[in-house]
Design a protein around this motif. Structure first.
Motif, short mmCIF file in Angstrom:
data_model
loop_
_atom_site.label_atom_id
_atom_site.label_comp_id
_atom_site.label_asym_id
_atom_site.label_seq_id
_atom_site.Cartn_x
_atom_site.Cartn_y
_atom_site.Cartn_z
N UNK A 1 -0.80 30.12 96.41
CA UNK A 1 -0.66 29.27 95.53
C UNK A 1 -1.71 28.25 95.04
N UNK A 2 -1.54 27.41 94.29
CA UNK A 2 -2.76 26.33 94.03
C UNK A 2 -3.07 25.55 95.30
N UNK A 3 -2.26 25.26 96.17
CA UNK A 3 -2.69 24.56 97.25
C UNK A 3 -2.76 25.39 98.82
N UNK A 4 -2.63 26.62 98.55
CA UNK A 4 -3.16 27.59 99.74
C UNK A 4 -2.06 28.84 100.11
N UNK A 5 -2.35 29.26 100.96
CA UNK A 5 -1.58 30.51 101.30
C UNK A 5 -0.42 30.55 102.08
N UNK B 1 -4.42 26.67 104.43
CA UNK B 1 -4.77 25.72 103.01
C UNK B 1 -5.74 26.41 102.25
N UNK B 2 -5.85 25.80 101.01
CA UNK B 2 -6.52 26.76 100.28
C UNK B 2 -8.18 27.04 100.69
N UNK C 1 2.17 25.15 96.29
CA UNK C 1 2.03 24.59 94.81
C UNK C 1 2.12 25.84 93.97
N UNK C 2 1.91 25.93 92.62
CA UNK C 2 1.95 27.03 91.92
C UNK C 2 1.60 28.46 92.20
N UNK C 3 2.41 29.44 92.15
CA UNK C 3 1.82 30.69 92.37
C UNK C 3 0.60 31.31 91.57
N UNK C 4 -0.23 31.97 92.18
CA UNK C 4 -1.45 32.52 91.58
C UNK C 4 -1.43 34.01 91.69
N UNK D 1 7.37 38.70 91.56
CA UNK D 1 6.61 37.75 91.22
C UNK D 1 7.41 36.08 90.93
N UNK D 2 8.46 36.58 90.62
CA UNK D 2 9.52 35.10 90.43
C UNK D 2 9.69 34.58 91.92
N UNK D 3 10.01 35.57 92.78
CA UNK D 3 10.32 35.21 94.09
C UNK D 3 9.27 34.56 94.80
N UNK D 4 7.91 35.09 94.49
CA UNK D 4 6.51 34.52 94.98
C UNK D 4 6.32 33.12 94.66
N UNK D 5 6.81 32.95 93.42
CA UNK D 5 6.84 31.54 92.66
C UNK D 5 7.53 30.54 93.45
N UNK D 6 8.84 30.98 93.58
CA UNK D 6 9.85 30.00 94.37
C UNK D 6 9.44 30.04 95.87
N UNK D 7 8.81 30.83 96.65
CA UNK D 7 8.52 30.82 97.87
C UNK D 7 7.30 29.88 97.90
N UNK D 8 6.32 29.97 97.02
CA UNK D 8 5.00 29.14 96.98
C UNK D 8 5.64 27.79 97.02
N UNK D 9 6.49 27.32 96.09
CA UNK D 9 6.94 26.06 95.96
C UNK D 9 7.52 25.47 97.26
N UNK D 10 8.49 26.42 97.71
CA UNK D 10 9.33 26.06 99.08
C UNK D 10 8.56 25.91 100.06
#
Lengths: 121, 121
Positions: free
Chosen positions: A77-81, A98-99, B68-71, B55-64
């Motif tokens: 993610x934008x803030x890390x792994x 962290x990132x 940050x935002x999933x890349x 990809x959608x679940x990865x995005x939710x996991x990254x936030x939770x």
């Protein structure tokens, strides 16, 4: 030393070896937290739930995309792994980094931790 | 050259640059295949569906997990890698690579492909 103490020590050692690792946990595939070294404000059950769900879906995706049995799932993610490695007996080792983390080093340290966990779980 | 032809050329270039990349596709976040360079026996709609779900679940996991935002989302299986990188306008670039692939090189080539895709998608 009890089994839980040993697992906790392995998690603490992982974070000591890689200062970029901010949190780590051992989670069962049905989403229960077995042991964790997480920051205080983090909701353990949410972390366990989302990690187990991602790990299960990663396993399905690996099979459907002809990649074999799942071994690792990574979300950057934008803030890390967030890195998940299959440990033993249906458990997953989670590390949050962290990132700035060096991804190769984290994989290396996590695989070492998994080797240690397999001796006790 | 039409937009679809340009996207297909970018996918072919990605696979030419990294011979370990066996297949690639551009997938919308609602699970529709926009363009692909997949082996003939592969079911496009299943690949698109499972990739978009992951990809959608990865995005939710990254936030939770406060990442940050999933890349990027990566699944490593016993036979190789599935790598997904957020492209543009709610699309995801998927690459399937063999176990022998050099992961760092694949990320590099995929990010270049995403830069090219952003100009046309």
């Amino acid at each position: 030393m009890s089994r839980v103490e040993t697992i906790n020590r392995i998690l603490r050692n992982l974070q000591a070896a890689s200062p970029a690792v901010e949190a780590s946990a051992l989670i069962s595939e049905d989403g229960l937290m077995l042991a964790s070294a997480l920051p205080q404000h983090v909701d353990e059950s949410r972390v366990a739930g989302v990690s187990a769900t991602l790990s299960t879906l990663g396993s399905r995706a690996a099979r459907e995309l002809e990649r074999g049995d799942v071994e690792e799932v990574l979300v950057r993610g934008s803030y890390g792994y967030a890195v998940m490695i299959s440990a033993s007996a249906g458990t997953v080792l989670l590390a949050l980094a962290s990132r700035e983390a060096k991804l190769g080093l984290i994989f290396l340290d996590m695989r070492r931790a998994v080797d240690d966990l397999r001796k006790v779980v």
